[in-house]
Design an enzyme around this catalytic site. Structure first.
Site: not given
Length: 404
Positions: A88, A116, A404
């Site tokens: 967090t 998420y 990525f």
């Protein structure tokens, strides 16, 4: 994070993801691409126990604009330091930094999707996995396919021409990333240790009148049984500038000698090949989410894209993690552009939703009607879901072509 901390920082990430070392070629590439000034490390004394990074991307959005986007990556927490608020804290620091840089959008691919959502990321694009039995599935190709010339080229020599084709494709599909210098190396990354019995990477170019109009990167995994050859063509990427070139490349992949399966792990959900095949049931299409989207600046993000139909709605946005987005926004727009301005919270709202749902809607790949039917968007004015749903859609499905 400083460049001198990279080795320990990346080792912490490796362990968080199971501890299996990457091939040296891949590790070197990620070291070169890491933006250390955008990388966060959590330290317990001299030990790195948490990592988070971001790449500076420009992402295509509906309408063709390229929007400055933070590509969130390399997020991990040491198992010894879980449930202490480290993730967090890193997400907090990172989103504050993204905002300061003026990037309206952050995106990521999630190893564990449930993590998420609480930070405002919503699944915004999807992809297909295809495993095609080419002994039972053929192709019906469009006129002009036979006029396309195909030729082999080494991946390294072909790369500049392939990158030129890819660059022309980027504005036409939401979710694609304009590749910055260095990222082209990802296209031809082919560590021998990762081939699992397949050939080195191969490349075929599609040409018309001497111009490269398409390409395919692939590998072949030979296999035999008592009945003969049954190899697999492992498709890594296929792009083309017109239907005939696209069909010619797929026909080539279907017809490679000594193979009976074409396997593609990442294709757009509206891939035209599904309309070229003679039997889509034998293609074993499987769908999964891909790109998670987070609007860091609601107004700027919604103004950056266009809308399929005229829209004029007031959105009541919930965003506890980035409270600067909290409140009501009036979105007006059409195919030419958009405006999204904050309005007084006393103004009547048409739709109420969390920023996570806005992320899912942003690239046009998730129907607003679906979110409303799931109770994740509340309609406060009758007809607002249908009106805004048409506007937020995209004629082309969003797609992330590489990780990525």
């Amino acid at each position: 994070m400083s460049q001198g901390d990279w080795e320990q920082w990346y080792k912490t990430l490796d362990v968080a993801f199971g501890g299996v070392a990457e091939a040296p070629e891949e590790r070197e590439l990620w070291r070169d691409l890491t933006e250390c000034e955008r990388s966060i490390g959590a330290w317990d004394g001299e030990t790195c126990v948490g990592t988070a990074g971001a790449f500076s991307f420009r992402m295509s959005v509906p309408g063709g604009a390229l929007v400055d986007t933070a590509g969130v990556t390399m997020v991990g927490v040491a198992a010894t330091h879980r449930r202490r608020g480290l993730l967090t804290a890193m997400m907090r620091r990172q989103l504050d930094d993204v905002r300061e840089r003026g990037e309206a959008v952050a995106v990521l691919t999630a190893s564990e999707p449930e993590i998420y959502g609480r930070f405002g990321y919503g699944a915004g694009s999807f992809h297909h996995r295809m495993e095609i039995d080419t002994t039972r599935v053929g192709l019906t190709v469009p006129p002009g396919t036979d006029d396309v010339r195909l030729r082999y080229e080494t991946p390294a020599k072909a790369l500049p021409a392939c990158e030129a084709v890819y660059a022309r494709r980027v504005p036409g599909r939401p979710g694609l990333m304009a590749r910055r210098p260095g990222w082209e190396r990802l296209v031809t990354l082919d560590p021998p240790a990762d081939r699992n019995g397949a050939s080195p990477q191969q490349c075929v170019l599609a040409e018309r009148d001497g111009e490269v109009v398409g390409f395919a990167f692939y590998a072949v995994k030979p296999e035999w049984d008592a009945q003969g050859p049954k190899g697999t063509v492992k498709v890594q990427d296929v792009e083309a500038l017109d239907p005939a070139a696209y069909a010619a490349l797929w026909r080539f992949l279907f017809d490679i000698d000594l193979t009976s399966t074409v396997l593609a792990l990442n294709r757009p959900v509206d891939d035209p090949v599904a309309q070229l095949v003679t039997n889509v049931r034998r293609c074993d299409l499987r769908t999964r989410e891909s790109l998670y989207v987070r609007l860091v600046d609601v107004g700027a993000a919604l103004e950056a894209r266009t809308y399929q139909t005229p829209v004029d709605v007031v959105l009541d946005v919930e965003d506890a993690f980035c409270p600067w987005n909290q409140g009501r926004w009036r979105l007006t727009g059409d195919t030419k552009g958009a405006s999204c301005k904050r309005v007084d919270d006393s103004a009547p709202a048409d739709l109420a939703l969390a920023v996570r749902e806005l992320g899912s809607l942003y690239l046009g790949g998730v129907p607003l009607t679906q979110l409303a039917a799931a109770g994740r968007v509340r309609e406060l004015r009758q007809g607002a879901v249908a009106e805004a749903g048409l506007a937020f859609g995209s004629a082309v499905a969003p797609w992330l072509s590489h990780g990525f």
